[in-house]
Structure formats: C-alpha cells, structure tokens
Design an enzyme around this catalytic site. Structure first.
Site, PDB file in Angstrom:
ATOM      1  N   HIS A 198       0.857  -1.307   0.030  1.00  0.00           N
ATOM      2  CA  HIS A 198      -0.245   0.041  -0.078  1.00  0.00           C
ATOM      3  C   HIS A 198       1.013   1.337   0.039  1.00  0.00           C
ATOM      4  CE1 HIS A 198      -2.679  -3.078   2.160  1.00  0.00           C
ATOM      5  NE2 HIS A 198      -3.405  -2.450   1.201  1.00  0.00           N
ATOM      6  N   GLN A 236     -18.081  -7.243  -0.560  1.00  0.00           N
ATOM      7  CA  GLN A 236     -17.108  -8.009  -1.246  1.00  0.00           C
ATOM      8  C   GLN A 236     -16.536  -9.465  -0.282  1.00  0.00           C
ATOM      9  OE1 GLN A 236     -14.111  -4.739  -1.390  1.00  0.00           O
ATOM     10  NE2 GLN A 236     -12.807  -6.460  -1.335  1.00  0.00           N
TER      11      GLN A 236
END
Length: 276
Positions: free
Chosen positions: A34, A58
């Site tokens: 990230h 999800q």
C-alpha cells in the site's frame, strides 16, 4: 492530515481541491505494498486521498470479514508519516445508506468476473464494483492506484472506468515483495513461521515459469505442469494462463499473458501472479 469520517466532510474537503487528486482505496491493514501505491500518488499528484474501509459486500458468507485486521490508528499514523493529505474512514452506514433489498444492483462484467477468483468467491467482484464506484463518485480523483497483485480486480476496474465513461486514470502498480519474495498481503499476518516457508512455493513457481518462458518455452500446459510440481505441497485453487481478457491461453502471448495462482496455506488463501 485530515481524517474524514463522513461523506459530508469528504465532499466539503474535495471542493477545496483545485489541482490533481490521487486516490488510493484500501481496506486498511496497510503494508509496504500500500505504501508504494501511496508514494506513487504523492509523486504524481498535488493532493492524495486514501480510503480505509473494510467493504462487507465483497466478503462471502464463509469468509473472514469479522476477522479482517483493522489497525486503524497504525494505518492513520502511516498515512500521516508519508504525507497523505486526507484519509476517508467511513462507517458502513455512510457507504451503504440503504438495506440490501433497496440498493441499486451493480454487477461486474461476467466475461471478467465469473472465472478464477469470481468462480471461487461468488459475488465478490460485484461487491468490489459496488464500493469502488461509490468511492470514485465521492472522491472524483484524477488518478486512482491499484496493485497488479489483484490482477483480476485491476482488469475489472479498468473496464468499469472505460464502460461508464469515467474521467479517471487507472494507474496499475507493480507487486511489492518481502525480502523472502512473498508478495505482500494483509493476510500474510495469519501465517506462522512454518506456513510462511511453505508459502514461498508460490513465488518460486512463478519464478521458474518465468525462467522457462525466457528460455523459449511457450506451451502453457508444459509451464503449468512445471508450476504445479513446485506447488504440490499446497492446496492449489488454480494456476491458469490467460490473456488480458482472462481468456485461457494454450501458448504464451508476449505482453498479453497473465499467469495467475491462488493457493491455501493452512486456512490462509494467497494470490500471486506474473505479467508476461
């Protein structure tokens, strides 16, 4: 750095930004992968916004939504240390104001979403599309940054932007690996020392496949056998060779081949891939 918890404060903040805005959507538990996305956004844009939201739509019924790591204070400190301008940390009720039966139905394109991860995790990419489109609508970024490790997701997001005529540049970012070559993932924290050593079979299989391709091997079936032999100690969900439309390949197509692998080490499911 601003920590924005509501859509109202995000919108107010976004209106004040007149130059380019980079956006890095995440589910938190931030790692060096990230960090590389954030650093690229900081380099390429006047402002950078990161979102931290563990998106329930999800996750499947038997997946790790409740157990998914949520070290928010650590994530915020990392973002502030890097120089991020704002972090959007909404509650689920902000992102999904209506109950499921009252929501607008959004579906990922079947030609990209029903194989591989989509076949293993029914409805997963529909949930990804749900949240990403909402975030794009709210942040209205100049550029959005996604890692190549989640290759199928990246292809779906690229298609989403093209199909819905969104004025957003999708910036694919290279896979970041640890010193032992394991692809960085928030789920790596679930691995004990023994399991981590076992997991190294995944990058080793991809590395050996790449070496064989570099030496001239183009037959996908032969390359698959080579990879599966290295992965034999793991529970392999799939090892597939596809083009960028996720259509199966029999022979390697230079610049248009993806080698995708998903395997379980204990209860931890890991993804990795090779872009040829």
């Amino acid at each position: 750095m601003r920590a924005l918890e509501t859509i109202a404060t995000l919108r107010e903040y976004r209106k004040s930004l007149k130059e380019s805005v980079g956006f890095v959507p995440t589910m938190g538990a931030l790692h060096k992968g990230h960090q590389s996305l954030i650093e690229r956004s900081l380099k390429e844009n006047s402002h950078t916004i990161v979102s931290v939201f563990v998106n329930p739509t999800q996750f499947g019924a038997n997946e790790d939504f409740s157990a998914y790591p949520r070290p928010l204070e650590k994530d915020l400190a990392l973002c502030e240390g890097l120089g991020v301008n704002a972090v959007f940390v909404p509650k689920t009720s902000e992102m999904y104001p209506y109950e499921i039966e009252k929501r607008l139905k959004l579906y990922a394109p079947t030609f990209l979403s029903h194989s591989l991860e989509g076949a293993m995790r029914e409805g997963h990419f529909d949930g990804v599309v749900q949240v990403v489109l909402r975030l794009f609508h709210l942040v209205n970024p100049t550029r959005a940054y996604f890692g190549k490790k989640d290759a199928q997701q990246l292809l779906i997001i690229q298609h989403l932007v093209q199909d819905l005529l969104l004025d957003i540049e999708i910036a694919p970012c290279e896979i970041v690996r640890d010193s032992d070559n394991l692809a960085l993932s928030s789920r790596n924290v679930y691995l004990n020392a023994t399991q981590r050593k076992q997991a190294l079979a995944i990058p080793k299989a991809l590395e050996n496949i790449k070496q064989a391709i570099d030496k001239g091997e183009k037959a996908c079936e032969k390359l698959k056998k080579l990879g599966l032999k290295i992965l034999e100690t793991l529970e392999v969900d799939y090892l597939e060779f596809c083009n960028h439309k996720l259509e199966p390949l029999k022979t390697i197509e230079p610049t248009n081949t993806l080698v995708l692998v998903a395997a379980r080490v204990g209860k931890t499911r890991l993804l990795d891939n090779l872009w040829v």
